[in-house]
Design a protein around this motif. Structure first.
Motif, short mmCIF file in Angstrom:
data_model
loop_
_atom_site.label_atom_id
_atom_site.label_comp_id
_atom_site.label_asym_id
_atom_site.label_seq_id
_atom_site.Cartn_x
_atom_site.Cartn_y
_atom_site.Cartn_z
N LEU A 1 0.87 -1.22 -0.09
CA LEU A 1 -0.01 0.01 0.13
C LEU A 1 0.85 1.27 0.08
N ARG B 1 0.80 3.67 1.96
CA ARG B 1 1.28 4.27 3.26
C ARG B 1 2.49 3.55 3.69
N GLU C 1 -4.49 4.15 1.60
CA GLU C 1 -4.93 2.80 1.55
C GLU C 1 -4.96 2.35 0.00
N ARG D 1 -5.40 10.93 4.12
CA ARG D 1 -6.23 10.16 4.96
C ARG D 1 -7.74 10.88 5.24
#
Length: 161
Positions: free
Chosen positions: A2, A4, A113, A135
């Protein structure tokens, strides 16, 4: 993998009303090629080295200077002086300009995500080198092409260890 997992968290940012010299100083200080431009809590754009360099268009350089043959030795230095003066004026004009006037907007962003392949595809499709990472609509990081390459190479490095 991902976004992140490879992003740089809490990226350096600049405000829309900041002067271009501040943005250029941040790019130099942190050795980065671009940074998100914020308007309050919202990502309003992105400013890059290329955006700032494009401001240095000093128009046509002086090519109309002609001196007689005996003085040709000094023609080039005089011409270069004239061109340097144009460049200095351009630098002075842009240093106080607000970042909002040079930033790229609207800015492409990606959710933390999201899959790394989605980030890579977006960068390739839009020909961009970095994406602010969100986010719930708030900036939490930035992902660059180099981050993606490191992320792709990470499993290989881990296997070798």
């Amino acid at each position: 993998m991902l976004v992140r997992d490879v992003m740089t968290p809490d990226p350096v940012t600049v405000r829309v009303d900041s002067p271009v010299r501040e943005a250029a100083g941040l790019l130099r200080k942190y050795h980065i090629g671009g940074l998100p431009v914020m308007e309050g809590e919202r990502v309003a754009g992105i400013v890059t080295e290329t955006d700032i360099i494009s401001l240095l268009d000093t128009g046509d350089l002086s090519s109309d200077l002609w001196l007689p043959s005996p003085l040709e030795v000094i023609e080039v230095p005089v011409r270069e002086f004239i061109n340097w003066e144009k460049t200095k004026r351009a630098l002075a004009d842009i240093s106080d300009m607000e970042v909002r006037r040079v930033m790229s907007s609207p800015v492409f962003t990606i959710d933390e995500e999201s899959d790394l392949t989605d980030a890579a595809s977006l960068m390739l499709r839009e020909r961009i080198a970095r994406l602010p990472v969100l986010r719930d609509g708030r900036l939490v990081g930035i992902v660059t092409r180099a981050d993606i390459v490191r992320g792709i190479g990470a499993p290989v490095e881990e296997e070798e260890a």
